[in-house]
Design a protein around this motif. Sequence first.
Motif, PDB file in Angstrom:
ATOM      1  N   ARG A 139      -4.467  -4.570  -6.613  1.00 25.25           N
ATOM      2  CA  ARG A 139      -3.819  -3.251  -6.650  1.00 25.25           C
ATOM      3  C   ARG A 139      -2.318  -3.374  -6.436  1.00 25.25           C
ATOM      4  NH1 ARG A 139      -8.290  -1.477  -3.352  1.00 25.25           N
ATOM      5  NH2 ARG A 139      -6.897  -1.535  -1.542  1.00 25.25           N
ATOM      6  N   ALA A 179       3.670   1.481  -1.850  1.00 19.79           N
ATOM      7  CA  ALA A 179       4.585   1.319  -2.985  1.00 19.79           C
ATOM      8  C   ALA A 179       4.905   2.651  -3.650  1.00 19.79           C
ATOM      9  CB  ALA A 179       3.978   0.355  -4.005  1.00 19.79           C
ATOM     10  N   GLU A 180       3.941   3.589  -3.660  1.00 20.16           N
ATOM     11  CA  GLU A 180       4.183   4.863  -4.328  1.00 20.16           C
ATOM     12  C   GLU A 180       5.286   5.678  -3.653  1.00 20.16           C
ATOM     13  OE1 GLU A 180       0.567   7.000  -4.689  1.00 20.16           O
ATOM     14  OE2 GLU A 180      -0.332   5.598  -6.143  1.00 20.16           O
ATOM     15  N   ARG A 181       5.565   5.379  -2.396  1.00 17.41           N
ATOM     16  CA  ARG A 181       6.614   6.114  -1.684  1.00 17.41           C
ATOM     17  C   ARG A 181       8.002   5.507  -1.912  1.00 17.41           C
ATOM     18  NH1 ARG A 181       5.411   7.724   4.428  1.00 17.41           N
ATOM     19  NH2 ARG A 181       7.361   8.828   3.937  1.00 17.41           N
ATOM     20  N   THR A 182       8.056   4.371  -2.563  1.00 13.31           N
ATOM     21  CA  THR A 182       9.339   3.693  -2.756  1.00 13.31           C
ATOM     22  C   THR A 182       9.952   4.075  -4.096  1.00 13.31           C
ATOM     23  OG1 THR A 182       8.314   1.745  -3.758  1.00 13.31           O
ATOM     24  CG2 THR A 182       8.593   1.738  -1.356  1.00 13.31           C
ATOM     25  N   THR A 183      11.249   3.872  -4.190  1.00 14.20           N
ATOM     26  CA  THR A 183      11.985   4.100  -5.430  1.00 14.20           C
ATOM     27  C   THR A 183      12.141   2.777  -6.163  1.00 14.20           C
ATOM     28  OG1 THR A 183      13.196   5.899  -4.367  1.00 14.20           O
ATOM     29  CG2 THR A 183      14.120   5.013  -6.407  1.00 14.20           C
ATOM     30  N   GLY A 184      11.979   2.802  -7.476  1.00 15.18           N
ATOM     31  CA  GLY A 184      12.076   1.583  -8.262  1.00 15.18           C
ATOM     32  C   GLY A 184      13.449   0.931  -8.158  1.00 15.18           C
ATOM     33  N   ALA A 244       5.147  -1.490 -11.414  1.00 13.75           N
ATOM     34  CA  ALA A 244       5.588  -0.141 -11.764  1.00 13.75           C
ATOM     35  C   ALA A 244       6.935   0.201 -11.141  1.00 13.75           C
ATOM     36  CB  ALA A 244       4.542   0.881 -11.309  1.00 13.75           C
ATOM     37  N   ARG A 245       7.311  -0.498 -10.076  1.00 15.27           N
ATOM     38  CA  ARG A 245       8.600  -0.247  -9.426  1.00 15.27           C
ATOM     39  C   ARG A 245       9.680  -1.218  -9.900  1.00 15.27           C
ATOM     40  NH1 ARG A 245       5.851   3.295  -8.771  1.00 15.27           N
ATOM     41  NH2 ARG A 245       5.347   4.530  -6.936  1.00 15.27           N
ATOM     42  N   ALA A 291       1.180  -2.022  -8.843  1.00 11.73           N
ATOM     43  CA  ALA A 291       2.039  -1.115  -8.073  1.00 11.73           C
ATOM     44  C   ALA A 291       3.452  -1.660  -7.980  1.00 11.73           C
ATOM     45  CB  ALA A 291       1.456  -0.903  -6.675  1.00 11.73           C
ATOM     46  N   SER A 314       0.821  -1.213   0.000  1.00 11.29           N
ATOM     47  CA  SER A 314       0.000   0.000   0.000  1.00 11.29           C
ATOM     48  C   SER A 314       0.856   1.265   0.000  1.00 11.29           C
ATOM     49  CB  SER A 314      -0.932  -0.001   1.221  1.00 11.29           C
ATOM     50  OG  SER A 314      -0.177  -0.036   2.433  1.00 11.29           O
TER      51      SER A 314
END
Length: 210
Positions: free
Chosen positions: A184, A161-166, A191-192, A188, A159
């Motif tokens: 979901r 994941a958007e705060r992490t760097t790929g 995308a990383r 997510a 949840s």
Amino acid sequence: MPHSSEEPKIHPNVPGPRNMTGTARAPQVPRPSAPVPGPRPGPRPTQQRADRSRPAPGRPAPARNAGPSRPAEEAADAKADPGKAAPQIQLVEATDTTAVEVADEAVDRLLDEGRSPADVLVFTTGEQHPWAQHELTFGEDAYWRQQAEGDDVFYAHASAAERTTGRPVVVLAVNGGTDEQAARALPAALARTGSRLIVCGDPGRLRTLL
């Protein structure tokens, strides 16, 4: 041919040449050398996957009743950046109970293959990974600072994941949550992912979600 007065004579019963004064040189007999005691070997150092200044949380042993791991590599059906090859998705069989242990085994294999710990990101869909729980006890700032530094494997909930760097490789452990949450988490995590996504969970369920 007679010897000259300047040449030393060799006696047939004396091993080695005479010296210039005519005295026989004593044969050199090697003396046995006594063994020299060396230092006692000390204990072998413990190999650690990454240096940590904080004590590690207990890590359960891999479950033996989780069934054989049958990875099935297939091309990812997801959007990719122009000019960039689509990441591959590898499904590894696990249950909600064993998904974290199976994900840990996947991380160990990646490191054995030569991957740097900084190349790997691990997500969970249910309960936080034990490492994430441990690091969060030192506060949110310290926890996310480790992700920004990028020196080691980083563990996070899907949840967030958007705060992490790929990173080149992402491991997703489907260890709980609803189908909607898992659905979901898959895009997510993808995308990383730079080149490879390893999803640990029920293959039938995951293929349906994919």
